[in-house]
Write a protein that holds these residues in place. Structure first.
Motif, PDB file in Angstrom:
ATOM      1  N   ALA A 121       0.839  -1.198   0.000  1.00  0.00           N
ATOM      2  CA  ALA A 121       0.000   0.000   0.000  1.00  0.00           C
ATOM      3  C   ALA A 121       0.875   1.249   0.000  1.00  0.00           C
ATOM      4  O   ALA A 121       0.552   2.258  -0.655  1.00  0.00           O
ATOM      5  CB  ALA A 121      -0.932  -0.013   1.214  1.00  0.00           C
ATOM      6  N   LEU A 122       1.971   1.209   0.737  1.00  0.00           N
ATOM      7  CA  LEU A 122       2.933   2.324   0.716  1.00  0.00           C
ATOM      8  C   LEU A 122       3.497   2.499  -0.692  1.00  0.00           C
ATOM      9  O   LEU A 122       3.613   3.630  -1.193  1.00  0.00           O
ATOM     10  CB  LEU A 122       4.048   2.056   1.723  1.00  0.00           C
ATOM     11  N   ARG A 123       3.819   1.387  -1.317  1.00  0.00           N
ATOM     12  CA  ARG A 123       4.343   1.431  -2.689  1.00  0.00           C
ATOM     13  C   ARG A 123       3.332   2.062  -3.652  1.00  0.00           C
ATOM     14  O   ARG A 123       3.697   2.893  -4.498  1.00  0.00           O
ATOM     15  CB  ARG A 123       4.678   0.014  -3.137  1.00  0.00           C
ATOM     16  N   ASP A 124       2.071   1.668  -3.512  1.00  0.00           N
ATOM     17  CA  ASP A 124       1.031   2.220  -4.382  1.00  0.00           C
ATOM     18  C   ASP A 124       0.850   3.714  -4.138  1.00  0.00           C
ATOM     19  O   ASP A 124       0.692   4.497  -5.086  1.00  0.00           O
ATOM     20  CB  ASP A 124      -0.291   1.488  -4.158  1.00  0.00           C
ATOM     21  N   GLU A 125       0.871   4.117  -2.854  1.00  0.00           N
ATOM     22  CA  GLU A 125       0.736   5.541  -2.520  1.00  0.00           C
ATOM     23  C   GLU A 125       1.876   6.344  -3.136  1.00  0.00           C
ATOM     24  O   GLU A 125       1.692   7.490  -3.559  1.00  0.00           O
ATOM     25  CB  GLU A 125       0.717   5.710  -1.005  1.00  0.00           C
ATOM     26  N   ALA A 126       3.050   5.735  -3.193  1.00  0.00           N
ATOM     27  CA  ALA A 126       4.212   6.414  -3.769  1.00  0.00           C
ATOM     28  C   ALA A 126       4.188   6.434  -5.290  1.00  0.00           C
ATOM     29  O   ALA A 126       5.058   7.061  -5.915  1.00  0.00           O
ATOM     30  CB  ALA A 126       5.490   5.719  -3.304  1.00  0.00           C
ATOM     31  N   GLY A 127       3.207   5.778  -5.879  1.00  0.00           N
ATOM     32  CA  GLY A 127       3.145   5.725  -7.340  1.00  0.00           C
ATOM     33  C   GLY A 127       4.310   4.966  -7.946  1.00  0.00           C
ATOM     34  O   GLY A 127       4.687   5.203  -9.087  1.00  0.00           O
ATOM     35  N   ARG A 128       4.870   4.064  -7.158  1.00  0.00           N
ATOM     36  CA  ARG A 128       6.038   3.274  -7.584  1.00  0.00           C
ATOM     37  C   ARG A 128       7.209   4.166  -8.025  1.00  0.00           C
ATOM     38  O   ARG A 128       7.976   3.823  -8.921  1.00  0.00           O
ATOM     39  CB  ARG A 128       5.657   2.270  -8.679  1.00  0.00           C
ATOM     40  N   ASP A 129       7.319   5.291  -7.342  1.00  0.00           N
ATOM     41  CA  ASP A 129       8.437   6.214  -7.538  1.00  0.00           C
ATOM     42  C   ASP A 129       9.444   5.948  -6.415  1.00  0.00           C
ATOM     43  O   ASP A 129       9.133   6.157  -5.241  1.00  0.00           O
ATOM     44  CB  ASP A 129       7.929   7.651  -7.463  1.00  0.00           C
ATOM     45  N   PRO A 130      10.655   5.478  -6.736  1.00  0.00           N
ATOM     46  CA  PRO A 130      11.620   5.104  -5.696  1.00  0.00           C
ATOM     47  C   PRO A 130      11.932   6.221  -4.697  1.00  0.00           C
ATOM     48  O   PRO A 130      12.089   5.960  -3.503  1.00  0.00           O
ATOM     49  CB  PRO A 130      12.863   4.699  -6.485  1.00  0.00           C
ATOM     50  N   ALA A 131      12.013   7.454  -5.176  1.00  0.00           N
ATOM     51  CA  ALA A 131      12.312   8.560  -4.264  1.00  0.00           C
ATOM     52  C   ALA A 131      11.176   8.757  -3.265  1.00  0.00           C
ATOM     53  O   ALA A 131      11.407   8.993  -2.069  1.00  0.00           O
ATOM     54  CB  ALA A 131      12.546   9.844  -5.051  1.00  0.00           C
ATOM     55  N   ARG A 132       9.957   8.641  -3.741  1.00  0.00           N
ATOM     56  CA  ARG A 132       8.796   8.788  -2.853  1.00  0.00           C
ATOM     57  C   ARG A 132       8.682   7.576  -1.930  1.00  0.00           C
ATOM     58  O   ARG A 132       8.310   7.726  -0.756  1.00  0.00           O
ATOM     59  CB  ARG A 132       7.531   8.945  -3.697  1.00  0.00           C
ATOM     60  N   GLN A 153      14.426  -4.808  -4.288  1.00  0.00           N
ATOM     61  CA  GLN A 153      14.433  -4.514  -5.727  1.00  0.00           C
ATOM     62  C   GLN A 153      14.174  -5.759  -6.574  1.00  0.00           C
ATOM     63  O   GLN A 153      13.763  -5.641  -7.731  1.00  0.00           O
ATOM     64  CB  GLN A 153      15.734  -3.835  -6.145  1.00  0.00           C
ATOM     65  N   VAL A 154      14.397  -6.945  -6.017  1.00  0.00           N
ATOM     66  CA  VAL A 154      14.090  -8.158  -6.775  1.00  0.00           C
ATOM     67  C   VAL A 154      12.589  -8.328  -6.925  1.00  0.00           C
ATOM     68  O   VAL A 154      12.127  -9.087  -7.786  1.00  0.00           O
ATOM     69  CB  VAL A 154      14.707  -9.414  -6.123  1.00  0.00           C
ATOM     70  N   LEU A 155      11.809  -7.617  -6.098  1.00  0.00           N
ATOM     71  CA  LEU A 155      10.347  -7.681  -6.153  1.00  0.00           C
ATOM     72  C   LEU A 155       9.739  -6.400  -6.717  1.00  0.00           C
ATOM     73  O   LEU A 155       8.727  -6.448  -7.406  1.00  0.00           O
ATOM     74  CB  LEU A 155       9.787  -7.914  -4.746  1.00  0.00           C
ATOM     75  N   TRP A 156      10.342  -5.270  -6.375  1.00  0.00           N
ATOM     76  CA  TRP A 156       9.845  -3.972  -6.832  1.00  0.00           C
ATOM     77  C   TRP A 156      10.810  -3.467  -7.908  1.00  0.00           C
ATOM     78  O   TRP A 156      11.805  -2.794  -7.622  1.00  0.00           O
ATOM     79  CB  TRP A 156       9.785  -2.978  -5.669  1.00  0.00           C
TER      80      TRP A 156
END
Length: 228
Positions: free
Chosen positions: A128-139, A163-166
């Motif tokens: 959910a955190l990843r989705d909120e960040a829009g899959r932007d690594p900096a965010r 990173q092997v998953l994202w």
């Protein structure tokens, strides 16, 4: 592998992966799958190992904690004294006897606070955190470091392993991995490491292996394997 790599570089990269290809997480039994429990386990491991140089003892402690409290919500509801007891037993022999109890107590408080915040803000699910960040690594880093106990060093370890998953995180390598890469002649940047594999999983495994080699100081052993 990139065709522009020298034969020596290719052999060295293979030797690195032969020695440490599983990375610290898998070595001590933490899975790397894109589900809430596994991702939480990786973050717990990062919190414990980042300040201690990624030694096996603290990583094993992370496995013991998440093996008993499988999810963030489980750990958020745990008694801190029980968590400290689990940590103290797992890291015995790594921390000195005179500071182990204090460290275990402090770590337990940090982990319970982390689990509580993750449960409250993200339903215990780092996806959910990843989705909120829009899959932007900096965010993603920004949101991770807003969690209790997660500083940039912890985020570095987590992002290197995840990173092997994202795939949006890749190529990623932390300072430990890059120091080992430079020492072994494999490059100086995360982009350099990406030349040794065709996907994010291979880059992540190489970066994790290099970080372990830097911690262990096993560069010469890798060189001997590569030249044999």
């Amino acid at each position: 592998m990139d065709d522009t790599l020298t034969e020596e570089q290719k052999l060295t990269a293979r030797a690195v992966l032969e020695r440490e290809g599983r990375g610290f997480a898998e070595e001590i039994g933490l899975g790397r799958t894109n589900n809430p429990a596994s991702l939480f386990g990786l973050l717990v491991a990062a919190v414990l190992v980042a300040p201690r140089g990624e030694a096996t003892g603290p990583a094993r402690a992370a496995h013991e904690v998440t093996n008993r409290w499988h999810t963030a919500s489980d750990l958020a509801a745990a008694n801190e004294k029980d968590v400290a007891k689990e940590l103290g037993a797992a890291v015995e022999g790594f921390d000195r006897d005179d500071d182990r109890d204090d460290r275990a107590s402090g770590d337990a408080g940090t982990l319970v606070a982390l689990a509580s915040s993750l449960s409250a803000d993200w339903g215990g699910d780092l996806r959910a955190l990843r989705d909120e960040a829009g899959r932007d690594p900096a965010r993603e880093r920004e949101l991770l470091t807003a969690l209790p106990g997660v500083d940039d060093a912890v985020a570095d370890v987590f992002l290197r392993e995840v990173q092997v998953l994202w795939e949006e995180v890749s190529p990623f390598a932390d300072d430990r991995a890059l120091r080992a890469a430079a020492t072994l002649g494999l490059g100086e940047t995360a982009a350099d490491l990406a030349r040794y594999g065709s996907d994010a999983e291979k880059t992540g495994r190489l970066a994790g292996a290099l970080a372990r080699i830097e911690v262990e100081g096993s560069h010469d052993e890798v060189r001997r394997t590569a030249s044999s």
